[in-house]
Scaffold this motif. Structure first.
Motif: not given
Length: 398
Positions: A48-67
């Motif tokens: 990703i290219d995401h400065e100041d990674l926000d909570r909603v985006s982080a929760e969406a990433l966690v739900e996808c379970k990347p390594s």
């Protein structure tokens, strides 16, 4: 298909374990995190290219379970203490920061390796080097960012005054409000945004939705959230960048959010789909104009779910979106109920086995009461005869 992907991931993990602290997997690349999460699978490496990674985006990433998550930018720039990096860290997902723009040139689907020092390689060639984020480095970055909050508050005040000058006619008098076919008069309006805990809160409002039948408004991807929960949205409001074609074709009235000068990037998409729509030019965020629209069209009550209401959430949206949300909430405040966190307000403390025990106990009490009455004894006699006949029939059957 998921099984095959998971098996591939397991093989990658097994190979990676030969070098402690190394992660290996197929990459998915997108500069827009919310677009990436739509196709990110378990075991993939998210780029990703995401400065100041926000909570909603982080929760969406966690739900996808990347390594692992590889960020070309700084996940915490120091502008404000954002929550995204903490969420990834607590979920056990490695985060490598500040890898630079070169990491975005990796082809989607290629397999890369990331070592414990934040060095990313592809076929033994070094692609980029970043900073491995740990609980300690994340906390240090947040502590440093807190020192910059006074600057953000000043920027908020300045942005608020600029917004008031531009949009006071819309906010105070409703000038420029488009005509819509959806009837709001004397009804409740439920505005759904895919924000924090939106799934849990939407589930908690099922009884309310069933009894009051509010106008269901999905803000961009909020329309898909309604459909996933089993509802049909009455209206979709937004710039159309994160809502699915399925939602747009659901029959809901579509209101395209445009810039103040009339430019509407989402208009072409709905036109290409052949969908009738209304254009609403306004400076604020899409959730703001949804609230203003419901208020102006006569809704008795506005229930906001997943929307932004705290300072950190305003900052997550970016400084341009802060003032409009703040002022919109002041304007519709007498009608507005924020449903965020309603799922956390009350959680039943009675477990399933306790309910079953109560039911069994109740049946025993009823049975004992019937047993001492003439009618009860006759009933039990009939049940006994029926049971004996059933056993006899089964024996003859086999």
């Amino acid at each position: 298909m998921c099984h095959d992907k998971c098996m591939v991931f397991k093989r990658h993990k097994k190979a990676a374990k030969s070098v402690p602290g190394t992660y290996e997997g197929s990459v998915k690349v997108d500069s827009r995190t919310k677009n990436l999460t739509k196709r990110l699978a378990t075991g993939d490496i998210a780029v990703i290219d995401h400065e100041d990674l926000d909570r909603v985006s982080a929760e969406a990433l966690v739900e996808c379970k990347p390594s692992a998550v590889l960020n070309a930018a700084k996940s915490t720039s120091g502008r404000y203490p954002n929550l995204g990096p903490i969420i990834l860290n607590e979920a056990g997902i490695p985060l490598i920061d500040d890898l630079g723009s070169a990491i975005m040139d990796v082809r989607e689907g290629e397999t890369v390796s990331v070592d414990e020092n934040g060095v990313v390689t592809h076929r033994d060639d070094v692609i980029a080097e970043g900073v491995v984020q740990t609980a300690q480095t994340i906390q240090e970055a947040r502590d440093a960012a807190r020192a910059g909050m006074p600057t953000q508050l000043k920027a908020f005040a300045t942005n608020t005054m600029e917004y008031v000058e531009r949009e006071q006619d819309l906010i105070l008098d409703g000038i420029g409000m488009p005509d819509v076919r959806t009837v709001f008069t004397s009804r409740h309006a439920l505005i759904v945004v895919r924000g924090y805990r939106y799934k849990e809160d939407l589930q908690a409002l099922r009884t309310y939705i069933r009894e009051y039948r509010p106008v269901l408004i999905g803000v961009d991807g909020g329309a898909d959230a309604l459909i996933e929960a089993g509802y049909k949205p009455d209206m979709i409001v937004g710039d159309m960048d994160s809502v699915s074609d399925e939602a747009l074709k659901s029959g809901a009235e579509v209101v395209v959010h445009a810039y103040r000068d009339g430019r509407a990037p989402g208009r072409k998409r709905v036109e290409d789909l052949g969908i009738e729509h209304v254009v609403f030019p306004a400076t604020g965020t899409s959730e703001d104009i949804a609230m203003l629209l419901a208020d102006a069209k006569g809704a008795d009550l506005i229930v906001a779910l997943g929307t932004h209401s705290t300072l950190i959430e305003y900052l997550d949206k970016g400084r341009r979106g802060m003032a409009s949300t703040f002022l919109t909430r002041l304007q519709v405040g007498s009608k507005l109920i924020d449903a965020k966190g309603v799922s956390q307000l009350y959680r039943s403390r009675i477990s399933n086995w306790q309910v079953a025990f109560l039911l069994i106990a109740g049946l025993l009490v009823i049975s004992a009461s019937l047993a001492v009455t003439d009618a009860g004894q006759i009933l039990f006699g009939l049940v006994k005869v029926w049971f004996s006949d059933t056993i006899f029939w089964l024996k003859n059957l086999f």
